[in-house]
Write a protein that holds these residues in place. Structure first.
Motif, PDB file in Angstrom:
ATOM      1  N   THR A  99       1.012  -1.445   0.411  1.00 46.98           N
ATOM      2  CA  THR A  99      -0.230  -0.181   0.188  1.00 46.98           C
ATOM      3  C   THR A  99       0.947   1.075  -0.307  1.00 46.98           C
ATOM      4  OG1 THR A  99      -0.003  -0.133   2.540  1.00 46.98           O
ATOM      5  CG2 THR A  99      -2.023  -1.115   1.783  1.00 46.98           C
ATOM      6  N   ALA A 100       1.864   0.759  -0.156  1.00 50.34           N
ATOM      7  CA  ALA A 100       2.781   2.137   0.395  1.00 50.34           C
ATOM      8  C   ALA A 100       4.128   2.060  -1.187  1.00 50.34           C
ATOM      9  CB  ALA A 100       3.243   2.390   1.425  1.00 50.34           C
ATOM     10  N   GLN A 101       4.150   2.201  -2.404  1.00 45.80           N
ATOM     11  CA  GLN A 101       4.725   2.141  -3.033  1.00 45.80           C
ATOM     12  C   GLN A 101       4.951   2.865  -4.098  1.00 45.80           C
ATOM     13  OE1 GLN A 101       7.741  -0.376  -2.416  1.00 45.80           O
ATOM     14  NE2 GLN A 101       6.457  -0.583  -0.315  1.00 45.80           N
ATOM     15  N   VAL A 102       6.437   3.023  -4.416  1.00 41.34           N
ATOM     16  CA  VAL A 102       6.363   4.999  -5.820  1.00 41.34           C
ATOM     17  C   VAL A 102       7.177   3.736  -6.334  1.00 41.34           C
ATOM     18  CG1 VAL A 102       6.942   6.971  -5.950  1.00 41.34           C
ATOM     19  CG2 VAL A 102       5.890   6.029  -4.023  1.00 41.34           C
ATOM     20  N   PHE A 103       7.071   3.766  -7.796  1.00 39.12           N
ATOM     21  CA  PHE A 103       7.853   3.373  -8.659  1.00 39.12           C
ATOM     22  C   PHE A 103       7.188   4.474  -9.958  1.00 39.12           C
ATOM     23  CE2 PHE A 103       4.262   1.013  -8.140  1.00 39.12           C
ATOM     24  CZ  PHE A 103       3.888   0.842  -9.538  1.00 39.12           C
ATOM     25  N   ASP A 104       8.391   4.397 -11.417  1.00 43.62           N
ATOM     26  CA  ASP A 104       8.032   5.558 -12.025  1.00 43.62           C
ATOM     27  C   ASP A 104       8.788   4.944 -13.566  1.00 43.62           C
ATOM     28  OD1 ASP A 104       8.085   7.362 -10.677  1.00 43.62           O
ATOM     29  OD2 ASP A 104      10.191   7.499 -10.380  1.00 43.62           O
ATOM     30  N   LEU A 105       8.307   4.936 -14.403  1.00 44.12           N
ATOM     31  CA  LEU A 105       8.582   4.481 -15.619  1.00 44.12           C
ATOM     32  C   LEU A 105       8.930   5.979 -16.542  1.00 44.12           C
ATOM     33  CD1 LEU A 105       8.190   2.942 -18.548  1.00 44.12           C
ATOM     34  CD2 LEU A 105       6.438   4.257 -19.096  1.00 44.12           C
ATOM     35  N   HIS A 110       4.787   8.371 -12.953  1.00 40.35           N
ATOM     36  CA  HIS A 110       5.106   7.747 -11.616  1.00 40.35           C
ATOM     37  C   HIS A 110       3.504   7.454 -11.088  1.00 40.35           C
ATOM     38  CE1 HIS A 110       6.641   9.431  -8.070  1.00 40.35           C
ATOM     39  NE2 HIS A 110       5.267   9.649  -7.443  1.00 40.35           N
ATOM     40  N   ALA A 111       3.844   6.353 -10.218  1.00 40.48           N
ATOM     41  CA  ALA A 111       2.708   5.848  -9.126  1.00 40.48           C
ATOM     42  C   ALA A 111       3.029   5.502  -7.715  1.00 40.48           C
ATOM     43  CB  ALA A 111       2.234   3.721 -10.055  1.00 40.48           C
ATOM     44  N   ASN A 112       2.329   6.045  -6.945  1.00 39.76           N
ATOM     45  CA  ASN A 112       1.830   6.072  -5.419  1.00 39.76           C
ATOM     46  C   ASN A 112       0.278   4.582  -5.681  1.00 39.76           C
ATOM     47  OD1 ASN A 112       2.114   6.116  -2.850  1.00 39.76           O
ATOM     48  ND2 ASN A 112       2.373   7.895  -2.947  1.00 39.76           N
ATOM     49  N   THR A 113       0.975   3.473  -5.127  1.00 45.62           N
ATOM     50  CA  THR A 113      -0.041   2.200  -4.250  1.00 45.62           C
ATOM     51  C   THR A 113      -0.768   2.975  -3.585  1.00 45.62           C
ATOM     52  OG1 THR A 113       1.261   0.756  -2.702  1.00 45.62           O
ATOM     53  CG2 THR A 113       1.141   0.904  -5.623  1.00 45.62           C
ATOM     54  N   THR A 119      -2.756   0.732 -13.470  1.00 43.99           N
ATOM     55  CA  THR A 119      -1.951   1.979 -14.314  1.00 43.99           C
ATOM     56  C   THR A 119      -2.726   2.787 -13.350  1.00 43.99           C
ATOM     57  OG1 THR A 119      -0.761   2.653 -15.749  1.00 43.99           O
ATOM     58  CG2 THR A 119      -3.249   2.231 -16.213  1.00 43.99           C
ATOM     59  N   PRO A 120      -1.317   4.100 -13.535  1.00 40.13           N
ATOM     60  CA  PRO A 120      -1.809   5.381 -12.941  1.00 40.13           C
ATOM     61  C   PRO A 120      -1.671   6.366 -13.992  1.00 40.13           C
ATOM     62  CG  PRO A 120       0.643   4.850 -12.972  1.00 40.13           C
ATOM     63  CD  PRO A 120      -0.339   3.892 -12.670  1.00 40.13           C
ATOM     64  N   GLU A 121      -2.217   7.550 -13.552  1.00 37.00           N
ATOM     65  CA  GLU A 121      -1.883   8.346 -15.700  1.00 37.00           C
ATOM     66  C   GLU A 121      -1.274   8.528 -15.666  1.00 37.00           C
ATOM     67  OE1 GLU A 121      -2.890   9.194 -12.189  1.00 37.00           O
ATOM     68  OE2 GLU A 121      -0.701  11.148 -11.758  1.00 37.00           O
TER      69      GLU A 121
END
Ligand code: MG
Length: 218
Positions: free
Chosen positions: A139-145, A154-157, A187-189
């Protein structure tokens, strides 16, 4: 069939479940909204493309989009798994790209046809290596493309409409989950087209995971 290594354990990739809308900002950019229940579709396991391979764009689509997603692999399967227990069934996590032939999907949506071709073609289920689930708070992971060095997603779960635990609980009420099943969690935006010559870099700094994929024409 593709194998996944997590520590000492090996898993054979089985079914691939994908969540269509799980971040409000992405649902909005697609002109849609999030329903009361998850919306799930399936890719064939022949769609898997692992780190080290190049992404080959299918000749029959002129608009393949990237969708950066957290991917869970089930260690232990089950039916009607309670959300409270769900995360103990996860063996590991990776980043993935749910590649989507958006032009073909738009035509399918319009005609009321299934998304199978738009979502399930060879190479459409891109995966980095996996990390063990233990110690990863999903519930607290951040990752990027990044594409060609530019940040594109940029995603934050914490922004997920349905948590990984809730997704597993819901999916397992309709489908028996099995060891080796993957869940692409949405997927995020920031989705957009990729073209031949692009270099896609997926980075998940919290677990020191990084992978890059070149894009070419099939
Ligand atoms: Mg997706």
């Amino acid at each position: 069939m593709a194998m996944i290594q997590i520590g000492e354990q090996q898993y054979r990739i089985n079914n691939i479940f994908c969540v269509a809308r799980n971040y409000h900002a992405h649902a909005k950019e697609m002109g849609s909204s999030i329903a009361d229940e998850p919306m799930v579709f399936i890719k064939p396991n022949s769609a898997v493309l692992q780190a080290g391979a190049a992404i080959e764009l299918p000749s029959w689509s002129s608009e393949v989009h990237h969708e950066l997603e957290l991917v869970a692999i089930m260690g232990e399967g089950g039916k009607n798994i309670p959300a409270a227990d769900a995360l103990t069934h996860v063996a590991g996590y990776a980043l993935g790209l749910d590649l989507t032939a958006r032009d073909v999907q738009a035509a399918a949506k319009k005609a009321g046809n299934p998304w199978t071709l738009a979502k399930g073609f060879d190479g459409s289920a891109v995966l980095t290596d996996f990390v063990a689930a233990e110690g990863v708070d999903s519930t607290a992971q951040v990752f990027d493309l990044k594409i060609n060095g530019q940040l594109r997603q940029h995603a934050n779960t914490r922004d997920m409409a349905f948590s990984v635990a809730e997704l597993i609980a819901w999916i397992s009420t309709k489908f028996t989950l099995q060891s080796g099943d993957l869940i692409y969690t949405g997927t995020p935006e920031g989705v957009g087209a990729i073209v031949a010559g692009d270099l896609l870099e997926l980075e998940w700094a919290q677990v020191q995971l990084k992978a890059s994929f070149a894009v070419c024409n099939a």
